[in-house]
Design an enzyme around this catalytic site. Structure first.
Site, PDB file in Angstrom:
ATOM      1  N   CYS A  73       0.831  -1.201   0.000  1.00  0.00           N
ATOM      2  CA  CYS A  73       0.000   0.000   0.000  1.00  0.00           C
ATOM      3  C   CYS A  73       0.872   1.260   0.000  1.00  0.00           C
ATOM      4  CB  CYS A  73      -0.871   0.035   1.261  1.00  0.00           C
ATOM      5  SG  CYS A  73      -2.210  -1.150   1.249  1.00  0.00           S
ATOM      6  N   ARG A 130       7.910   3.010   3.959  1.00  0.00           N
ATOM      7  CA  ARG A 130       8.008   1.583   4.239  1.00  0.00           C
ATOM      8  C   ARG A 130       9.323   0.944   3.789  1.00  0.00           C
ATOM      9  NH1 ARG A 130       2.215  -1.231   3.599  1.00  0.00           N
ATOM     10  NH2 ARG A 130       2.819  -2.207   5.527  1.00  0.00           N
TER      11      ARG A 130
HETATM   12  C1  UD1 Z   1       2.582  -4.972   9.175  1.00  0.00           C
HETATM   13  C2  UD1 Z   1       1.213  -5.334   8.650  1.00  0.00           C
HETATM   14  C3  UD1 Z   1       0.425  -4.086   8.314  1.00  0.00           C
HETATM   15  C4  UD1 Z   1       0.368  -3.156   9.529  1.00  0.00           C
HETATM   16  C5  UD1 Z   1       1.773  -2.900  10.079  1.00  0.00           C
HETATM   17  C6  UD1 Z   1       1.755  -2.119  11.380  1.00  0.00           C
HETATM   18  C7  UD1 Z   1       1.515  -7.481   7.563  1.00  0.00           C
HETATM   19  C8  UD1 Z   1       1.592  -8.251   6.305  1.00  0.00           C
HETATM   20  N1  UD1 Z   1       1.366  -6.144   7.457  1.00  0.00           N
HETATM   21  O1  UD1 Z   1       3.261  -4.275   8.144  1.00  0.00           O
HETATM   22  O2  UD1 Z   1      -0.896  -4.459   7.937  1.00  0.00           O
HETATM   23  O3  UD1 Z   1      -0.201  -1.926   9.158  1.00  0.00           O
HETATM   24  O4  UD1 Z   1       2.449  -4.142  10.325  1.00  0.00           O
HETATM   25  O5  UD1 Z   1       1.001  -2.787  12.322  1.00  0.00           O
HETATM   26  O6  UD1 Z   1       1.546  -8.031   8.644  1.00  0.00           O
HETATM   27  N2  UD1 Z   1       9.917   0.469   9.132  1.00  0.00           N
HETATM   28  C9  UD1 Z   1      11.160   0.965   8.822  1.00  0.00           C
HETATM   29  N3  UD1 Z   1      12.122   0.100   8.400  1.00  0.00           N
HETATM   30  C10 UD1 Z   1      11.898  -1.250   8.278  1.00  0.00           C
HETATM   31  C11 UD1 Z   1      10.623  -1.747   8.622  1.00  0.00           C
HETATM   32  C12 UD1 Z   1       9.650  -0.861   9.046  1.00  0.00           C
HETATM   33  O7  UD1 Z   1      11.399   2.169   8.906  1.00  0.00           O
HETATM   34  O8  UD1 Z   1      12.811  -1.990   7.902  1.00  0.00           O
HETATM   35  C13 UD1 Z   1       8.868   1.403   9.591  1.00  0.00           C
HETATM   36  C14 UD1 Z   1       7.661   1.445   8.635  1.00  0.00           C
HETATM   37  O9  UD1 Z   1       7.877   2.341   7.580  1.00  0.00           O
HETATM   38  C15 UD1 Z   1       6.559   1.872   9.577  1.00  0.00           C
HETATM   39  C16 UD1 Z   1       6.933   1.202  10.895  1.00  0.00           C
HETATM   40  O10 UD1 Z   1       8.327   0.903  10.802  1.00  0.00           O
HETATM   41  O11 UD1 Z   1       6.592   3.265   9.746  1.00  0.00           O
HETATM   42  C17 UD1 Z   1       6.176  -0.065  11.207  1.00  0.00           C
HETATM   43  O12 UD1 Z   1       6.213  -0.933  10.102  1.00  0.00           O
HETATM   44  P1  UD1 Z   1       6.108  -2.503  10.247  1.00  0.00           P
HETATM   45  O13 UD1 Z   1       5.626  -2.839  11.610  1.00  0.00           O
HETATM   46  O14 UD1 Z   1       7.371  -3.108   9.777  1.00  0.00           O
HETATM   47  O15 UD1 Z   1       4.939  -2.846   9.217  1.00  0.00           O
HETATM   48  P2  UD1 Z   1       4.842  -4.062   8.228  1.00  0.00           P
HETATM   49  O16 UD1 Z   1       5.466  -5.267   8.815  1.00  0.00           O
HETATM   50  O17 UD1 Z   1       5.247  -3.635   6.871  1.00  0.00           O
END
Ligand code: UD1
Length: 419
Positions: free
Chosen positions: A118, A123
């Site tokens: 999305c 992300r």
């Molecule tokens: C998962 C869920 C999604 C949900 C999100 C937060 C799945 C398939 N998707 O997404 O529906 O909205 O958790 O509950 O389970 N970030 C970084 N660097 C990284 C990884 C993350 O900066 O390497 C940031 C992201 O941009 C975001 C935050 O950390 O601002 C949380 O993201 P994350 O918990 O990793 O979300 P997803 O695993 O992608």
């Protein structure tokens, strides 16, 4: 391109059975790459993201049979698999990055496209990559691909995530299961879907223990077992239909759930004024007593989920007074607000804060879905709006909601798919 037509307003009444969790199924499917033994998984939701993950696993060489009767999958990864996850499959779904950990754990190398998903914020996957490098992985990123390898295999280590990330926690837990020795992961996400993944991995023979609220200890193992696993319920789907019932002043019984897992959501809806009666595996939501305005901040579990923020916003548009939602997880997750405003809402966005004026009477309009949860929030608004709404770009919706029109029609909604 397909659209949805919704005619409102309509009080929704009846029973909705909640499907298996998409966000739990995705890491579990990725984790099957760890094992050479047969794995059976049931209660997978029939949604596009799961189809994409199955295509991705098949492209890596997984032998997958689908039993339509029991709606379960049987996966066999006896043979050596490919370690290349292509852009075509990973671009539409961010969870594609979850194959990186298991491929490195089992084959010590992987080439995985940078993910899509999305358009709700930048992300990045830096947290996944930095943590994997602590287990002995080296990587470079060129032309949209991560080239990663671990020439000496994965070795346990102590890792503290700089920020709570659901995906990074999942990738690292999966990878550490086959790493040599002990891995300690600190500042983990503890969403129920992560617990479901941990339960799956334990049943497969992995050695994982929670040693603190956000700390997991994983001892690497060599041999894994065959298993049969049922995925947990989709708590975001459950929350969405709970909001639909409160919003339309209906009476919906939500079944196939564990209310204790969604306590935060239930408490918030009660605070707004929803009348909720819970039992062990179901709940009933009998409309709303007095729609109160609230202030809310989205945060990692056990906080209020960002994935329900758009849906709750629709309910708050009808509150008696001004509400405020601060979005703490993703920086660009208010795209539904301008579409809701086209239906009569009065929402102002100030950075990651939204100010929501209450007492709105929605009016049907032609709308554009921008992401998965935003599309469902538009349906919710349309269900209570006067007249006809048309929602475009519903492919977003199909990524994560199983049979949504069928489920809503069963409780009385006037909703259909049109070309
Ligand atoms: C998962 C869920 C999604 C949900 C999100 C937060 C799945 C398939 N998707 O997404 O529906 O909205 O958790 O509950 O389970 N970030 C970084 N660097 C990284 C990884 C993350 O900066 O390497 C940031 C992201 O941009 C975001 C935050 O950390 O601002 C949380 O993201 P994350 O918990 O990793 O979300 P997803 O695993 O992608």
């Amino acid at each position: 391109m397909k659209k949805l037509e919704v005619i409102g307003p309509k009080k929704l009444k009846g029973t909705i059975k909640i499907s298996g969790s998409k966000n739990s199924s995705l890491p579990i499917l990725a984790a099957t790459l760890l094992s050479k033994n047969k794995v059976k998984i049931s209660n997978l939701p029939e949604v596009k993201d799961i189809e994409t993950m199955i295509l991705l696993l098949r492209s890596l060489g997984s032998n997958i049979k689908f039993n339509t009767k029991t709606k379960s999958l049987e996966i066999n990864n006896k043979k050596n698999l490919k370690t290349f996850a292509s852009y075509n499959l990973v671009k539409t779904m961010r969870a594609g990055i979850l194959v990186l950990g298991p491929l490195l754990a089992r084959f010590n190398k992987a080439k995985v496209s940078l993910p899509g998903g999305c358009a709700i914020g930048a992300r990045p996957v830096d947290i996944h990559l930095k943590a994997l490098s602590k287990l002995g992985v080296t990587y470079k990123i060129t032309q949209g691909y991560i080239y990663a390898k671990a020439p000496k295999g994965l070795n346990g280590n102590i890792i503290k995530f700089p920020k709570i990330s659901v995906g990074a926690t999942e990738n690292l837990i999966i990878a550490a299961c086959l790493a040599k020795g002990k891995t300690i992961l600190k500042n983990c996400a503890i969403e129920p879907e992560i617990n479901d993944l941990v339960n799956f991995l334990r049943k497969m023979g992995c050695n994982i223990r929670w040693t603190g609220k956000r700390t997991a200890m994983i001892m690497g193992v060599k041999n894994l077992k065959e298993l049969n696993y049922k995925v947990m319920f989709d708590r975001i789907e459950a929350g969405t239909y709970m909001i639909a019932s409160a919003l339309t002043e209906g009476d919906i019984k939500i079944t196939n759930i564990q209310p204790k897992i969604i306590k935060t959501e239930i408490d918030i809806l009660k605070k707004v004024g929803a009348i909720i009666k819970t039992k062990k595996n179901e709940l009933r939501i009998l409309g709303i007593r007095k729609n109160k305005n609230i202030k809310l901040i989205t945060s990692p579990y056990p906080g209020f989920p960002t994935d329900l923020q758009a849906q709750l916003m629709v309910l708050l548009c009808k509150a008696n007074g001004r509400s405020e939602i601060t979005e703490k997880i993703f920086e660009n997750r208010f795209m539904h607000a301008s579409e809701l405003n086209r239906m009569g809402a009065k929402i102002k966005i100030l950075g990651n804060r939204s100010i929501i004026e209450g007492n709105v009477d929605f009016k049907g309009a032609e709308l554009m879905a921008t992401d998965l949860r935003a599309s469902v929030s538009l349906i919710l608004a349309a269900l209570t709006a006067k007249g006809k709404s048309i929602i475009n770009r519903i492919y977003h919706l199909d990524r994560g909601y199983e049979n949504i029109e069928k489920k809503l029609r069963k409780v009385g909604a006037r909703i259909k798919r049109i070309s």
